[in-house]
Design an enzyme around this catalytic site. Structure first.
Site, PDB file in Angstrom:
ATOM      1  N   GLU A   1      -0.082 -27.106  50.176  1.00  0.00           N
ATOM      2  CA  GLU A   1      -0.983 -26.415  49.242  1.00  0.00           C
ATOM      3  C   GLU A   1      -1.365 -25.030  49.757  1.00  0.00           C
ATOM      4  OE1 GLU A   1      -4.982 -26.990  46.538  1.00  0.00           O
ATOM      5  OE2 GLU A   1      -4.711 -28.323  48.258  1.00  0.00           O
TER       6      GLU A   1
ATOM      7  N   GLU B   1      -9.199 -29.881  38.807  1.00  0.00           N
ATOM      8  CA  GLU B   1      -9.929 -29.657  40.051  1.00  0.00           C
ATOM      9  C   GLU B   1     -10.796 -28.409  39.873  1.00  0.00           C
ATOM     10  OE1 GLU B   1      -8.778 -29.900  44.716  1.00  0.00           O
ATOM     11  OE2 GLU B   1      -8.153 -28.079  43.681  1.00  0.00           O
TER      12      GLU B   1
END
Length: 226
Positions: free
Chosen positions: A97, A195
């Protein structure tokens, strides 16, 4: 945790390999911390197997002062390859990520999905994929739609939030109807995860965000069939 998730008919998509990475010696860009990092990956694999989670998030860690970007990238690449070997033995997937360093993660090393895609291609393992956080990419680089189209074959998860503020999709500058359309056109079939920091009550906010996403994806699919 597994029992609670099952009681709601839910699954869990990821676990992070290096919890508390900001304050612990587990950086992927420092070869001296490689053993600590790989021990964390091995522990995360144990947790993932117990919780029936198929994906584990990798964080590069912060950049190291006094070392070149090339040196740190080489360590990141080597560490990812070693971790990928561990994941392959367990038949799990690691997802790397990138995080923006302009607003949320000052000092972070791997800051964008352009370089993240380069990393995944060079690792060249079916057990190592990219986590494409659309908010982070917009903050750091922009050009989200073309970047996600290029990256999609190597993406395992998309994270959703708007900019500025990392709030509900549709409340900021990003055209999420077009973003969802671009994702669907690629043929992507993995996770799309909300998110974000809701501006209103969390449950109605999440319900609206998911309904809007589904409506855009279903509408596009219907048009394609027609």
């Amino acid at each position: 945790m597994k029992k609670l998730a099952r009681s709601f008919g839910l699954g869990m998509d990821t676990v992070i390999a290096t919890p508390g990475w900001k304050g612990r010696p587990v950086s992927m860009v420092d070869p001296a911390q490689r053993d600590n990092f790989l021990k964390d990956v091995q522990q995360a694999i144990v947790f993932a197997q117990k919780l029936e989670i198929q994906q584990i998030i990798l964080m590069s860690g912060d950049a190291i002062a006094g070392r070149t970007h090339e040196e740190q990238y080489a360590s990141l690449l080597e560490g990812t390859k070693y971790a990928g070997d561990l994941a392959a033995k367990a038949n799990l997937t690691l997802i790397v990520e990138p995080l923006n360093d302009k607003v949320n993660h000052k000092g972070f090393f791997l800051t964008n999905c352009v370089e993240g895609l380069k990393l995944i291609k060079e690792v060249d393992s079916p057990h190592v994929k990219l986590l494409f956080d659309i908010y982070h990419e917009q903050v750091q680089m922009g050009n989200v739609t073309q970047t996600l189209i290029d990256a999609e074959p190597y993406v395992a998860v998309f994270h959703i939030a708007d900019n500025p503020g990392r709030h509900d999709p549709g409340t900021g500058e990003m055209n999420y109807a077009n973003i969802y359309k671009a994702i669907q056109k690629t043929g992507y079939s993995g996770y799309i995860c909300m998110e974000y920091l809701p501006l209103a009550e969390p449950v109605p906010s999440l319900t609206k965000a998911v309904d809007d996403m589904r409506a855009n994806l279903v509408s596009l699919a219907a048009n394609q069939r027609a």
